[in-house]
Design an enzyme around this catalytic site. Structure first.
Site, PDB file in Angstrom:
ATOM      1  N   GLY A  56       8.466  14.117 -30.890  1.00 20.00           N
ATOM      2  CA  GLY A  56       8.515  15.755 -30.474  1.00 20.00           C
ATOM      3  C   GLY A  56       7.062  16.028 -30.203  1.00 20.00           C
ATOM      4  O   GLY A  56       7.154  16.949 -28.886  1.00 20.00           O
ATOM      5  N   GLY A  57       5.997  15.797 -30.166  1.00 20.63           N
ATOM      6  CA  GLY A  57       4.793  16.070 -29.606  1.00 20.63           C
ATOM      7  C   GLY A  57       4.746  15.559 -28.168  1.00 20.63           C
ATOM      8  O   GLY A  57       4.413  16.260 -27.459  1.00 20.63           O
ATOM      9  N   LYS A 117      13.335  11.574 -28.339  1.00 16.61           N
ATOM     10  CA  LYS A 117      14.053  10.120 -28.077  1.00 16.61           C
ATOM     11  C   LYS A 117      14.050   9.444 -29.296  1.00 16.61           C
ATOM     12  O   LYS A 117      13.818   9.756 -30.490  1.00 16.61           O
ATOM     13  CB  LYS A 117      12.909   9.384 -27.196  1.00 16.61           C
ATOM     14  CG  LYS A 117      11.430   9.157 -27.742  1.00 16.61           C
ATOM     15  CD  LYS A 117      11.295   8.135 -28.707  1.00 16.61           C
ATOM     16  CE  LYS A 117      10.201   7.560 -29.314  1.00 16.61           C
ATOM     17  NZ  LYS A 117      10.104   7.064 -30.634  1.00 16.61           N
ATOM     18  N   ASP A 122       4.216   7.181 -26.041  1.00 15.65           N
ATOM     19  CA  ASP A 122       5.398   7.626 -25.588  1.00 15.65           C
ATOM     20  C   ASP A 122       5.629   8.647 -24.711  1.00 15.65           C
ATOM     21  O   ASP A 122       6.743   9.021 -24.182  1.00 15.65           O
ATOM     22  CB  ASP A 122       6.140   8.219 -27.021  1.00 15.65           C
ATOM     23  CG  ASP A 122       6.364   7.236 -28.188  1.00 15.65           C
ATOM     24  OD1 ASP A 122       6.435   5.957 -27.762  1.00 15.65           O
ATOM     25  OD2 ASP A 122       6.530   7.708 -29.149  1.00 15.65           O
ATOM     26  N   GLY A 125       9.194  10.186 -35.749  1.00 18.61           N
ATOM     27  CA  GLY A 125       9.514   8.948 -34.890  1.00 18.61           C
ATOM     28  C   GLY A 125      10.428   9.415 -33.719  1.00 18.61           C
ATOM     29  O   GLY A 125      11.131   8.561 -33.110  1.00 18.61           O
ATOM     30  N   LEU A 126      10.477  10.680 -33.291  1.00 17.78           N
ATOM     31  CA  LEU A 126      11.426  11.342 -32.386  1.00 17.78           C
ATOM     32  C   LEU A 126      10.542  11.792 -31.227  1.00 17.78           C
ATOM     33  O   LEU A 126      11.199  12.217 -30.491  1.00 17.78           O
ATOM     34  CB  LEU A 126      12.250  12.349 -32.983  1.00 17.78           C
ATOM     35  CG  LEU A 126      13.368  12.012 -34.155  1.00 17.78           C
ATOM     36  CD1 LEU A 126      13.978  13.303 -34.651  1.00 17.78           C
ATOM     37  CD2 LEU A 126      14.443  11.164 -33.431  1.00 17.78           C
TER      38      LEU A 126
HETATM   39  O1  C5P Z   1      -0.374   6.195 -28.043  1.00 17.67           O
HETATM   40  P1  C5P Z   1      -0.407   7.131 -29.508  1.00 17.67           P
HETATM   41  O2  C5P Z   1      -1.232   8.134 -29.687  1.00 17.67           O
HETATM   42  O3  C5P Z   1       1.138   7.502 -29.707  1.00 17.67           O
HETATM   43  O4  C5P Z   1      -0.409   5.801 -30.891  1.00 17.67           O
HETATM   44  C1  C5P Z   1      -0.794   6.459 -31.906  1.00 17.67           C
HETATM   45  C2  C5P Z   1      -1.463   5.290 -32.767  1.00 17.67           C
HETATM   46  O5  C5P Z   1      -0.150   4.286 -33.017  1.00 17.67           O
HETATM   47  C3  C5P Z   1      -2.351   4.326 -32.020  1.00 17.67           C
HETATM   48  O6  C5P Z   1      -3.710   4.807 -32.134  1.00 17.67           O
HETATM   49  C4  C5P Z   1      -2.224   3.029 -32.680  1.00 17.67           C
HETATM   50  O7  C5P Z   1      -2.848   3.095 -33.996  1.00 17.67           O
HETATM   51  C5  C5P Z   1      -0.837   2.944 -32.940  1.00 17.67           C
HETATM   52  N1  C5P Z   1      -0.054   2.418 -31.773  1.00 17.67           N
HETATM   53  C6  C5P Z   1      -0.046   1.043 -31.723  1.00 17.67           C
HETATM   54  N2  C5P Z   1       0.403   0.479 -30.656  1.00 17.67           N
HETATM   55  C7  C5P Z   1       1.543   1.148 -29.767  1.00 17.67           C
HETATM   56  C8  C5P Z   1       1.446   2.532 -29.920  1.00 17.67           C
HETATM   57  C9  C5P Z   1       0.843   3.329 -31.045  1.00 17.67           C
HETATM   58  O8  C5P Z   1      -0.789   0.330 -32.296  1.00 17.67           O
HETATM   59  N3  C5P Z   1       2.001   0.335 -28.662  1.00 17.67           N
END
Ligand code: C5P
Length: 336
Positions: free
Chosen positions: A117-118, A18, A152, A114-115
């Protein structure tokens, strides 16, 4: 619920990356996440997962990646989102049977980019297991499971184009009528950690660097996409992370300016970066820019058809892609 697996099954699933056409941060939440507003867009750059599933005495998963350089970049143990998705799904359905999964991952989406992938690999596993075990979990249930794995993941399950709110998991589909042709470009060796990006953004706001906040309009982008209005779409694109990440990585700003100077319609960073997407009039121009940006010391390392990793200054990863209107999709499902 009963799980209906006959002997063993193999599924092949393709999982799109994405980009965020627009990305705004509204504020920090009590739970440590940030409330965001974004327009998610699935693109034609895809990972492929071959999932073998058979009954076993315990739930276990093995993730295999052929390329040694990719094995160095991603964990293949229980912390991988693929493994977490597998265990979460089986826990959720309360299956009496235990399963062993072997996942052969063909990783084509750049890592730490930032795509998503995971996240899209995790989405692919949830969708594939739902089919393979005949569970028929609803889309809403899958989205809820996805949200437990990462912000995501729900969008990656949904695919296509969507407005994302909350921490990214509150989704509204957008009926996109406008197709976009894209160059997806990142410095090869630069990866940005999402938590670091949010922390650095918070610090810049605290230091009142908010003057650098770029203009963006999700409403304009949405209206443009829905009405096939390119000008309107371009007018609203933007990402509040961009000045912060460019400040920390001046080579990324240079790459951005280089791409703009090639005459693309627009160039912006996706998510917390560092990948840039440039919108071009068509694939022809994308090919032209890629050729033009190649230097003589290109190492010409190709895998797949559209991917070039090259030795430039600094080395960049340059792909061509288009907007797509789907998420992970099952290419085949065989019973043995
Ligand atoms: O949800 P995800 O595991 O992708 O988020 C990784 C980190 O990115 C979170 O632990 C948080 O520090 C930050 N994050 C955030 N606000 C979001 C998404 C992610 O602060 N809306």
């Amino acid at each position: 619920m009963n799980s209906a697996l006959v002997k063993s099954k193999t599924a092949i699933v393709r999982a799109p990356a994405k980009i965020n056409l627009c990305f705004d941060i509204l504020g920090l939440r009590p739970d440590g996440f940030h409330d965001i507003e974004t327009i998610f867009q699935a693109i034609s750059l895809e990972d492929e997962l071959k999932i073998h599933l058979q009954e076993a005495s315990t739930n276990e998963i093995e993730i295999k990646v052929e390329e040694a350089f990719i094995r160095k970049l991603i964990p293949l143990d229980g912390t991988n989102l693929i493994a977490r998705a597998f265990h979460l799904f089986l826990r959720h359905i309360g299956s009496k049977c235990k399963y062993k999964a072997v996942v052969e991952l063909d990783k084509r989406i750049p890592i730490g980019a930032g795509l998503a992938g995971g996240s899209t690999d995790a989405a692919a596993v949830l969708i594939a297991l739902n089919e393979m075990l005949g569970q028929k979990l609803s889309l809403v249930e899958l989205l809820e499971l996805g949200a437990q794995l990462g912000s995501d993941v729900p969008f990656c399950i949904l695919g296509g184009t969507a407005l994302g709110r909350g921490r990214g998991e509150v989704l509204e589909r957008i009926d996109r009528k406008l197709d976009l042709s894209l160059c997806i470009v990142k410095p090869l060796k630069l990866a940005v950690s999402t938590p670091w990006a949010f922390k650095t953004y918070d610090e810049s706001v605290a230091n009142q660097d908010a003057a650098h906040r770029p203009y963006l309009s999700l409403a304009a982008v949405r209206q443009g996409l829905e009405n096939s209005d390119l000008e309107m779409t371009l007018s609203g694109l933007g990402n509040v992370f961009q000045p912060v990440i460019f400040g920390a990585h001046p080579e990324l700003k240079k790459l951005h300016d280089d791409l703009l100077s090639q005459g693309v319609f627009a160039c912006h960073m996706t998510g917390s970066g560092p990948t840039l997407f440039a919108i071009t009039p068509g694939r022809e121009m994308g090919h032209y820019i890629r050729r033009h940006m190649l230097l003589d010391d290109e190492i010409g390392f190709y895998y797949g058809t559209e991917e070039v990793i090259r030795e430039a200054h600094p080395p960049i990863d340059f792909r061509l892609a288009e907007t797509v209107s789907y998420g992970p999709r099952l290419i085949s499902l065989e019973e043995h």
